[in-house]
Write an enzyme that holds these catalytic residues in place. Structure first.
Site, mmCIF file in Angstrom:
data_model
loop_
_atom_site.group_PDB
_atom_site.id
_atom_site.type_symbol
_atom_site.label_atom_id
_atom_site.label_comp_id
_atom_site.label_asym_id
_atom_site.label_seq_id
_atom_site.Cartn_x
_atom_site.Cartn_y
_atom_site.Cartn_z
ATOM 1 N N HIS A 85 44.452 6.584 67.797
ATOM 2 C CA HIS A 85 43.392 7.166 68.632
ATOM 3 C C HIS A 85 43.575 8.676 68.716
ATOM 4 C CE1 HIS A 85 40.981 8.092 72.201
ATOM 5 N NE2 HIS A 85 40.350 6.956 71.976
ATOM 6 N N GLU A 154 35.767 8.597 65.247
ATOM 7 C CA GLU A 154 35.712 9.377 66.484
ATOM 8 C C GLU A 154 35.485 10.854 66.155
ATOM 9 O OE1 GLU A 154 38.785 8.206 69.758
ATOM 10 O OE2 GLU A 154 39.849 8.418 67.861
ATOM 11 N N GLY A 160 33.388 14.089 75.400
ATOM 12 C CA GLY A 160 33.576 14.792 76.670
ATOM 13 C C GLY A 160 33.404 16.288 76.594
ATOM 14 N N SER A 193 31.286 9.522 72.810
ATOM 15 C CA SER A 193 30.363 9.608 73.950
ATOM 16 C C SER A 193 29.261 8.554 73.858
ATOM 17 C CB SER A 193 29.758 11.017 74.046
ATOM 18 O OG SER A 193 30.764 11.969 74.321
ATOM 19 N N GLY A 214 34.432 4.674 75.476
ATOM 20 C CA GLY A 214 35.413 5.300 76.356
ATOM 21 C C GLY A 214 35.003 5.210 77.801
ATOM 22 N N GLY A 215 34.650 6.354 78.390
ATOM 23 C CA GLY A 215 34.364 6.428 79.821
ATOM 24 C C GLY A 215 33.262 5.503 80.292
#
Length: 230
Positions: A85, A154, A160, A193, A214-215
């Protein structure tokens, strides 16, 4: 590095009901912190959600304080593991060589590794996207079984930062990744994202097989919308 065991259980209570509308062929995988894996393994037993870890060491045991081995993960029902990652590479010194060791160790233990590749903003601005990703694949996949592998692209510059990777560009790079593989059927995901408001457009792209979230995965309603993309 989010969610205690209690918080993970609370998340699942809010998330699991949404799976009733999820197509059967759609795979759902959660990769929580190591401390949550055992309790979630019991909680998810018999459900359609699969369990993954966020990293694995290349030795089965030894003097490697702070690391986790493949057998430790498979014993508690873990079936997947993220390897390489961007945050591991950026903050903890992961290299293409150690990523390769972890990939092979994961497969040896019966885990399916999710190999992450991608470029920084500086590398993209310098026109190095293609050469960097091809290099990550060439070094990372030495003696790795591509029949038991997932890859995630990625674009680090789009995570972010407020910058956006256009879905057509993500699709182009994932097509490039696929062209470098000996097995064109490897599942290749996009992770940059990913949000409820862009998931439908992302998944409409022909080269993109799935997403690494992710988030947006931390809140049950948000993640459910992504899982149940149209």
């Amino acid at each position: 590095m989010f969610k205690t065991q209690a918080e993970s259980e609370e998340f699942l209570r809010g998330f699991l009901p949404h799976l009733e509308e999820t197509p059967e062929e759609r795979e759902v995988l959660l990769c929580p912190p190591f401390t949550d894996l055992s309790v979630l393994s019991k909680y998810l037993h018999g459900s359609r959600i699969q369990l993954g870890a966020q990293n694995v060491h290349w030795e089965e045991n030894g003097a490697y304080t702070g690391e986790i081995s493949g057998p430790m993960l498979t014993e508690i029902g873990v079936r997947f593991v993220i390897v390489g990652h961007s945050e591991r590479r950026q903050y903890f010194g992961e290299t293409d060589e150690t990523v390769n060791l972890r990939l092979k160790a994961a497969q040896k233990s019966g885990l399916t590794p999710i190999l992450c590749v991608g470029e920084t903003k500086e590398q993209r601005d310098a026109g190095q996207t293609e050469s960097l990703i091809i290099g990550q694949l060439e070094k990372g996949l030495v003696n790795v079984d591509q029949d038991n592998l997932v890859i995630a692209y990625e674009p680090i510059w789009a995570i972010g930062t407020g910058d956006t990777c256009e879905v057509t560009e993500a699709n182009r790079v994932i097509g490039l990744i696929r062209s470098q593989l000996t097995n064109a059927n490897v599942s290749i995901q996009y992770g940059g994202s990913v949000k409820p408001n862009n998931i439908d457009e992302i998944m409409a792209q022909p080269e993109i097989d799935g997403v690494l979230v992710g988030g947006a995965s931390l809140e049950a309603e948000s993640f459910a919308r992504i899982v149940n993309y149209k």
